[in-house]
Every structure is written in structure tokens, then in C-alpha cells.
Design a protein around this motif. Sequence first.
Motif, PDB file in Angstrom:
ATOM      1  N   ASN A   1      37.883  49.488  49.577  1.00  0.00           N
ATOM      2  CA  ASN A   1      39.104  49.998  50.516  1.00  0.00           C
ATOM      3  C   ASN A   1      40.031  49.238  50.838  1.00  0.00           C
ATOM      4  O   ASN A   1      39.936  48.542  51.747  1.00  0.00           O
ATOM      5  N   LEU A   2      40.811  48.773  49.846  1.00  0.00           N
ATOM      6  CA  LEU A   2      42.092  47.864  50.303  1.00  0.00           C
ATOM      7  C   LEU A   2      42.851  48.007  51.526  1.00  0.00           C
ATOM      8  O   LEU A   2      42.980  49.363  51.747  1.00  0.00           O
ATOM      9  N   ILE A   3      43.361  46.798  51.997  1.00  0.00           N
ATOM     10  CA  ILE A   3      44.094  47.057  53.201  1.00  0.00           C
ATOM     11  C   ILE A   3      45.438  47.357  52.746  1.00  0.00           C
ATOM     12  O   ILE A   3      46.167  48.210  53.515  1.00  0.00           O
ATOM     13  N   LEU A   4      46.215  46.972  51.689  1.00  0.00           N
ATOM     14  CA  LEU A   4      47.225  47.275  51.230  1.00  0.00           C
ATOM     15  C   LEU A   4      48.594  47.220  52.177  1.00  0.00           C
ATOM     16  O   LEU A   4      49.013  48.191  52.749  1.00  0.00           O
ATOM     17  N   PHE A   5      48.737  45.926  52.593  1.00  0.00           N
ATOM     18  CA  PHE A   5      49.833  45.628  53.425  1.00  0.00           C
ATOM     19  C   PHE A   5      51.422  45.985  52.897  1.00  0.00           C
ATOM     20  O   PHE A   5      51.446  45.815  51.657  1.00  0.00           O
TER      21      PHE A   5
ATOM     22  N   TYR B   1      35.062  42.010  51.879  1.00  0.00           N
ATOM     23  CA  TYR B   1      35.141  43.803  52.183  1.00  0.00           C
ATOM     24  C   TYR B   1      33.939  44.265  52.906  1.00  0.00           C
ATOM     25  O   TYR B   1      33.959  45.235  53.589  1.00  0.00           O
ATOM     26  N   ASP B   2      32.718  43.520  52.671  1.00  0.00           N
ATOM     27  CA  ASP B   2      31.414  44.016  53.224  1.00  0.00           C
ATOM     28  C   ASP B   2      31.475  43.818  54.646  1.00  0.00           C
ATOM     29  O   ASP B   2      30.822  44.440  55.403  1.00  0.00           O
ATOM     30  N   ASN B   3      32.477  42.945  55.134  1.00  0.00           N
ATOM     31  CA  ASN B   3      32.304  42.384  56.715  1.00  0.00           C
ATOM     32  C   ASN B   3      33.413  43.401  57.321  1.00  0.00           C
ATOM     33  O   ASN B   3      33.649  43.131  58.551  1.00  0.00           O
ATOM     34  N   MET B   4      34.329  44.289  56.826  1.00  0.00           N
ATOM     35  CA  MET B   4      35.324  44.847  57.207  1.00  0.00           C
ATOM     36  C   MET B   4      34.904  45.658  58.670  1.00  0.00           C
ATOM     37  O   MET B   4      35.843  46.022  59.659  1.00  0.00           O
ATOM     38  N   VAL B   5      33.638  46.213  58.741  1.00  0.00           N
ATOM     39  CA  VAL B   5      33.166  46.946  59.772  1.00  0.00           C
ATOM     40  C   VAL B   5      33.329  46.038  61.140  1.00  0.00           C
ATOM     41  O   VAL B   5      33.471  46.830  62.077  1.00  0.00           O
TER      42      VAL B   5
ATOM     43  N   ALA C   1      37.276  33.431  41.165  1.00  0.00           N
ATOM     44  CA  ALA C   1      37.192  33.796  42.386  1.00  0.00           C
ATOM     45  C   ALA C   1      37.770  35.084  42.635  1.00  0.00           C
ATOM     46  O   ALA C   1      37.323  35.995  43.461  1.00  0.00           O
ATOM     47  N   ARG C   2      38.766  35.418  42.214  1.00  0.00           N
ATOM     48  CA  ARG C   2      39.439  36.608  42.102  1.00  0.00           C
ATOM     49  C   ARG C   2      38.843  37.661  41.567  1.00  0.00           C
ATOM     50  O   ARG C   2      38.535  38.752  42.123  1.00  0.00           O
ATOM     51  N   ASP C   3      38.062  37.637  40.379  1.00  0.00           N
ATOM     52  CA  ASP C   3      37.451  38.601  40.004  1.00  0.00           C
ATOM     53  C   ASP C   3      36.174  38.857  41.017  1.00  0.00           C
ATOM     54  O   ASP C   3      35.729  40.043  40.894  1.00  0.00           O
ATOM     55  N   PHE C   4      35.356  37.914  41.622  1.00  0.00           N
ATOM     56  CA  PHE C   4      34.415  38.040  42.378  1.00  0.00           C
ATOM     57  C   PHE C   4      34.782  38.802  43.450  1.00  0.00           C
ATOM     58  O   PHE C   4      33.919  39.717  43.916  1.00  0.00           O
ATOM     59  N   VAL C   5      35.911  38.711  44.188  1.00  0.00           N
ATOM     60  CA  VAL C   5      36.235  39.174  45.423  1.00  0.00           C
ATOM     61  C   VAL C   5      36.801  40.681  45.229  1.00  0.00           C
ATOM     62  O   VAL C   5      36.516  41.629  45.905  1.00  0.00           O
ATOM     63  N   PHE C   6      37.588  40.686  44.109  1.00  0.00           N
ATOM     64  CA  PHE C   6      38.237  42.164  44.011  1.00  0.00           C
ATOM     65  C   PHE C   6      37.758  43.134  43.023  1.00  0.00           C
ATOM     66  O   PHE C   6      38.314  43.771  42.473  1.00  0.00           O
TER      67      PHE C   6
ATOM     68  N   ARG D   1      44.455  37.916  57.526  1.00  0.00           N
ATOM     69  CA  ARG D   1      44.360  36.897  56.580  1.00  0.00           C
ATOM     70  C   ARG D   1      43.992  37.758  55.214  1.00  0.00           C
ATOM     71  O   ARG D   1      44.333  37.138  54.076  1.00  0.00           O
ATOM     72  N   LEU D   2      42.697  38.675  55.286  1.00  0.00           N
ATOM     73  CA  LEU D   2      42.480  39.284  54.223  1.00  0.00           C
ATOM     74  C   LEU D   2      43.505  40.082  53.518  1.00  0.00           C
ATOM     75  O   LEU D   2      43.563  40.366  52.147  1.00  0.00           O
ATOM     76  N   GLY D   3      44.390  40.707  54.455  1.00  0.00           N
ATOM     77  CA  GLY D   3      45.540  41.479  53.863  1.00  0.00           C
ATOM     78  C   GLY D   3      46.360  40.713  53.159  1.00  0.00           C
ATOM     79  O   GLY D   3      46.770  41.160  51.989  1.00  0.00           O
ATOM     80  N   ILE D   4      46.854  39.516  53.493  1.00  0.00           N
ATOM     81  CA  ILE D   4      47.634  38.899  52.641  1.00  0.00           C
ATOM     82  C   ILE D   4      46.983  38.018  51.600  1.00  0.00           C
ATOM     83  O   ILE D   4      47.584  37.865  50.440  1.00  0.00           O
ATOM     84  N   VAL D   5      45.733  37.662  51.541  1.00  0.00           N
ATOM     85  CA  VAL D   5      45.090  37.243  50.333  1.00  0.00           C
ATOM     86  C   VAL D   5      45.204  38.301  49.307  1.00  0.00           C
ATOM     87  O   VAL D   5      45.313  38.090  48.051  1.00  0.00           O
ATOM     88  N   GLU D   6      44.930  39.705  49.914  1.00  0.00           N
ATOM     89  CA  GLU D   6      44.788  40.798  48.854  1.00  0.00           C
ATOM     90  C   GLU D   6      46.160  40.947  48.211  1.00  0.00           C
ATOM     91  O   GLU D   6      46.130  41.178  47.097  1.00  0.00           O
ATOM     92  N   TYR D   7      47.108  40.762  49.044  1.00  0.00           N
ATOM     93  CA  TYR D   7      48.563  41.114  48.492  1.00  0.00           C
ATOM     94  C   TYR D   7      48.809  39.911  47.400  1.00  0.00           C
ATOM     95  O   TYR D   7      49.447  40.328  46.424  1.00  0.00           O
TER      96      TYR D   7
END
Length: 417
Positions: free
Chosen positions: A277-281, A321-325, A267-272, A334-340
Motif C-alpha cells: 500500500n504505497l504512500i504516494l505523496f 511497509y511491514d511496520n506501517m501499522v 536495495a530498491r528491488d528488495f524494498v519495493f 521519510r518512507l514517503g520521500i524514499v518511495e517518491y
Amino acid sequence: MKIGIIGLGDMGKLYAITFAKAGLEVIGCDLPDKFEALQQELLPLNVQVLHSLKEVAQQSDFLFYAVEAEKISDVVAQTALYLKPTVLVTGMTSVKTPEVAAFERYLPHHTEIIITHSLHGPGFATKGQKLVVAPHRISKHSYQKALEVLSALESEVIELEDFHQHDQIMADTQAVTHMGFESMGTAWKNAGTYPWESGAYVSGIDNVKILTTLRIFSYKPHIYAGLAILNPYASSQIQAYAQSESALFKMMIQENEAAFRERIYKARDFVFHGQHNLILFDIDIMNEFSIGTNATLEKSNSHLSLLAMVDAWHQLGINPYDNMVCQTPPFKLRLGIVEYLFKNDDLLERTIQTALYDKSIRGDDLEFHTAVREWASLINYKDMEGYKSHFLQAKAFFEPLLERGREQSANLINRLS
């Protein structure tokens, strides 16, 4: 152009006041028992409150239906005969399929329709926020005229192709996001303790979880019920999240490390994978927003809600990330803390070890697992009243903290942005 708003709730009032400040003539109405209070509140702000939706429909050049998604059909039916031939019509619901169905069923064939949806709650001014717009049954000339009026909101306009694309993206971003935080709230309510009373919920990531949960429960349940139940694209997302959470929870209680790691890493490899353009909280900012005072008790957390989110995206073949628009504040948080979590190898390893072997967090995971099942069942059965009742029970548990939570979450969003 005279702006008409049927439904002067929180968002309806926000629009009315914003348009009036921009110098536009604004009229509106709500339920009869709210007339006097709304008149006292809005008349000084140059918003004229009328007695009935018939009056608003008859006088409006650009008419906004700011009512609940489940009530949109009845309200449109009551007003359809009174519209001006040249009126432009839009709705302010968060799910467009039932809205468009009501417009097509009841409005005259010549009535022009544009799709609009502000991707923020009434706690934010419209300026700088995202506004989704899409043509439906409207000429290019009228579409441009509508965009000129909407420019008074000073929002960031995002143009989509149609209402189907809107509802698909909202299902991808909002439906599961809200359900995840609602499940956290229900789990904490069922456990009978506020999360910050436990040492498992005092990290920066958990501060974001708690404040976003409080933010969601500070609003009205019909907003989220409509998104989850009336959006035809949402059901598969909800069920996928519930299935991902259940599969991971089973591996955790079986301590099946090999299968658990394989699923998380895939799952990690698929999403990331690839370039995003990472959110980087900023963890220092997240740490500032602690509600509790038990930092000395801090211990590891399984972050099951976040692991399940990434796994569900993988199972659905959706890259967030495709839906960030069309991001909303809760989705970005939520995406920010998942990314972190997933971009920090040491934290992810600690989380995996906790999920599999730390029995002190297992009770909390069980409460969350049960809550996810409860919410998924309500949505699957399209139980609107059950959804609202379930929401209000958790809301009552957090009631003393909701106003502060909404203020703090707004501050957090601004700081992290």
C-alpha cells in the motif's frame, strides 16, 4: 476511576487535559518548582496538581508514569510502596524495556501492568492518532477496563503481543529515522548554512527533509536519546545505517558506478518488490512547503540520506511497509520521500548521476557522512549526555525557525495524509 499522571511535561499535560475533558477525574504532579505554574495552568482545566508523587501514587486507580526513560527506574522505586492494591499501571516512555524492568523490579507482584505508547508528539491532539497497547502482567478483565479508559483519548488503538515486539518495531521505524534527520541537521549546522540557502535543497523532497528535521529538533533531546540508546534493538539498526551510508559514500568518491548501481538497484528491488500500500505523496503539495526563496538556484541532490536508508533496510532484511501499522509522522514522511525517489526512474537516475559525478554536492555529502559517524558513535557508546549535548548544539543553530518548522510540518503531515 481516578487517573494519576506522574510527570506533567508536554505529553503528560496532553493526556491529563484530554482525560479531564472526557469527564474523568485527573490528578498529577511534576517537580516541586513547577507546582504553582502547573496549578495555574491546569486547575481551570479540571486537572488537580498535587505536591508530590507520593500523593499521586496513593490516590490513583490508573497510574501513568510520564517521565523520561532514563529516570523511570528511580521514579518507580520512589512510588512503589504507596500504590493502591488494585491500581493499574502504565508508562508513557517510547522505549519499553527499561520501563518494564523498573516495574518488575520495584512494583508489588500483584500490581497489574499494561504497555501503552502514543505514536505522536504533544503537538498533536490524541484523537485519531495511533496508540500502541500491549498486555504485560494483567488479567483479561483489567486489560479490558484499561482499554475502556484509554478510549477517552479517541486514538486508533494498535494491540501488540508484548513489549519486545513494541521495542523491535520502534527500532525499525523510529531509531534510524530520527538519526537520519538528526544527521542532516548536524551536517547543516557544521556547514554553517541553512539548507534552503543552497540550490541543492529546494525540491519537494528537500522541503520534507527540512521540515521534518526542524520538527525533530523542536522537541526535547531525551525523547530521542531514550529511543536510540535505551532500546536494546536499536543499536544494530543504527550501525547498519552508518555502514550503509559509509559504503555508498566510498563508492561515490571513487566514482565506482557499477558497484554503486548494483547496490542501489538491489536495495530498491528488495524494498519495493511485491504488492504494498504505497504512500504516494503528492509532489505539488511537497513543493508548496518551501522555506527558502532560492528556487531559481535549484540543482540536483545526491539524496545520500535516502539512498542509505533503503540500503540499510535491505542489509537488515527489513521491509518498512511491514511496520506501517506503527508508523509515526516522521517515519511516514521519510518512507514517503524514499518511495517518491525510488519509484520515479528519471529522478532516481538523476540522483545516481549526481551522487557519483557532481562535485558541487560532494562537500554537503561529506558533512552528512561525518555527522552520521558522530551520531552512530554516541549511540554505540551509550553516551546519553553526549547525545543530548550534540542534539542541543544543532537545536540552537535552528532555534529561530523551530516553532515555524513544527507548525509547517504539522500542516504538511495533514495535507499529505
